[in-house]
Every structure is written in C-alpha cells, then in structure tokens.
Design a protein around this motif. Structure first.
Motif, mmCIF file in Angstrom:
data_model
loop_
_atom_site.group_PDB
_atom_site.id
_atom_site.type_symbol
_atom_site.label_atom_id
_atom_site.label_comp_id
_atom_site.label_asym_id
_atom_site.label_seq_id
_atom_site.Cartn_x
_atom_site.Cartn_y
_atom_site.Cartn_z
ATOM 1 N N GLY A 45 31.303 6.640 -37.507
ATOM 2 C CA GLY A 45 30.063 6.094 -37.300
ATOM 3 C C GLY A 45 30.258 4.948 -36.028
ATOM 4 N N TYR A 46 30.890 4.355 -36.676
ATOM 5 C CA TYR A 46 31.129 2.803 -36.126
ATOM 6 C C TYR A 46 30.620 3.223 -34.472
ATOM 7 N N SER A 47 30.925 2.453 -33.390
ATOM 8 C CA SER A 47 30.392 1.942 -32.467
ATOM 9 C C SER A 47 32.238 1.870 -32.089
ATOM 10 N N LYS A 48 32.715 2.170 -30.657
ATOM 11 C CA LYS A 48 33.990 1.500 -29.775
ATOM 12 C C LYS A 48 33.907 0.083 -29.578
ATOM 13 N N ALA A 49 32.334 -0.316 -29.059
ATOM 14 C CA ALA A 49 32.791 -1.806 -28.792
ATOM 15 C C ALA A 49 32.261 -2.539 -30.344
ATOM 16 N N GLU A 50 31.999 -1.713 -31.313
ATOM 17 C CA GLU A 50 31.989 -3.028 -33.332
ATOM 18 C C GLU A 50 34.165 -2.836 -33.568
ATOM 19 N N VAL A 51 34.921 -1.006 -32.836
ATOM 20 C CA VAL A 51 35.907 -1.892 -33.345
ATOM 21 C C VAL A 51 36.534 -3.038 -32.604
#
Length: 237
Positions: A45-51
C-alpha cells in the motif's frame, strides 16, 4: 528512458516503475533483492511517491538537482509522515467532504424545486379536469331540459277520454324516447290511450327508456327521477 520531470515516472506500474526509478535516480538496473523489496512495498500500500523518495535518499542517488520536481516530492512525502501534516491533510479532506455534501444538498434543492414544479403542473391539470367534469355535468342537465320528458303542460289535459291524434303520439315518442313510432300500427295502438300523460307513463316504463336511463350517470338519473316525481307521473322500478 531518461526523464526530466519526476512526474514522468508515475506513468509506469509494477516492475516497470521500479526499474525506471532505479535507472533515473541510481543510474543502474535494479538488483533482484531491491526489485522484490520495492514491489513488496507497493503491494503493501505504499505510494509511488514514497518509493521514489526512499530511493532518492540513497547514497547512490546523485540526481536530486537534475530531475525537476524530485526535491519537492521528497519534502511533501516527508511532511505526509508528520502528525501535523496528516492532521492538516485530514482537515483538507474534511473540507472537501463538506464541500461535496454542500454540493449534493444544492442538487437536492434543485430536484425538490423541479418536483414542486411538477406537482404544480399536476394540480393545474386536476383543476382543469375538474372544470371539464363540471362542464360535462352541466351539459347533461342542459340535455335533460332539452329532452323535456315531462312537459310543463302535462296536467293541463283534462279530457282523458279523447283519443290521441297521430301528431300527439309522435310528439310524445319524440319527447320521451327521442324518436318517432316505429310503425303506423304502433302509432295507432298508442293513440288508443286516454291521454298524453298515460302515453308518457307507458313509454317511461318501457325497456327502451330504462336502457337509456341506465346509461346516464347517477347524478343525471337523480334529476330525471325528481322531475318525474314532481310531474306526478307514475313510475315503476
């Protein structure tokens, strides 16, 4: 592909996304362990921005100043982890929800106004129909008066023994049944009655007249019967 703006990475998904982040930020292909790790983060559930922000913090990343929007993305991602910014974001979502509710209420007001307008149209239609019905009943009463089943001069005939003339018989037939006698024999037969009143009573009690009376509304039938009673004609059910 080589990107100039960080937003270009968001068009990718899954392993293609992780691979392009590695290529543009770390300038290399992802190793198997790194690929599986970040795919797992996305699955959790982590966002692409967090990655992207996590990889941009790596010591290998030397492109923070080269890619437009990368530093801003890192700052916003960091803010999102703070309780203050989460609360701020929640307030923003609450404000957006309130705006949505307000918009829906406005839409309901519009629908209610349209419903009220339709009800007004229906009420107007009912009023028109009621007036039409009243006009219809007035026409029936007018027709009753025109038919003149009971003549105002009904009781003025005193010589009951005098034989009726052909003209008298035809007139009474026309007044009561709306037609003349069907044959000369019928006319002569009814001319033997003692008076026009007696002839009217016979025709009013006939099956033909009963059929005509049954075809009228209850309101019109009541008018007929009251006129018959006032005129003193003997009328059987």
């Amino acid at each position: 592909m080589t990107i100039k703006n960080i937003e270009e990475l968001f068009v990718h998904d899954g392993s293609a996304f992780v691979t392009e982040v590695y290529r543009n930020l770390l300038k290399r292909e992802p190793d198997e362990h790194g690929l599986m790790y970040y795919l797992g983060r996305l699955a959790q559930g982590y966002s692409k921005a967090e990655v992207i922000a996590q990889l941009a913090k790596s010591a290998e990343c030397e492109t923070q100043n080269e890619v437009v929007g990368l530093k801003k993305l890192m700052v916003e991602t960091q803010r999102a982890k703070s309780w203050y910014w989460r609360l701020f974001g929640r307030c923003g979502r609450m404000e957006a929800s309130f705006h949505t509710v307000t918009l829906k209420l406005a839409q309901l007001d519009i629908q209610l106004a349209r419903t009220n307008q339709h009800l007004a149209f229906l009420q107007e239609a009912v009023q028109i129909a009621t007036k039409s019905h009243e006009q219809y009943m007035e026409n029936i009463v007018h027709q009753v008066a025109q038919i003149q089943i009971i003549s105002p001069e009904l009781n003025q005939y005193q010589d009951k023994s005098q034989q009726l003339s052909s003209k008298n018989v035809e007139q009474v037939f026309m007044d009561v049944l709306g037609r003349g006698p069907e044959s000369v024999e019928v006319k002569n037969h009814h001319a033997l009655l003692e008076s026009e009143q007696a002839l009217r009573e016979v025709l009013i009690c006939s099956a033909e007249f009963q059929s005509k009376l049954a075809g009228l509304s209850e309101y019109a039938r009541d008018i007929f019967q009251r006129q018959i009673q006032i005129a003193g004609v003997t009328y059987g059910d």
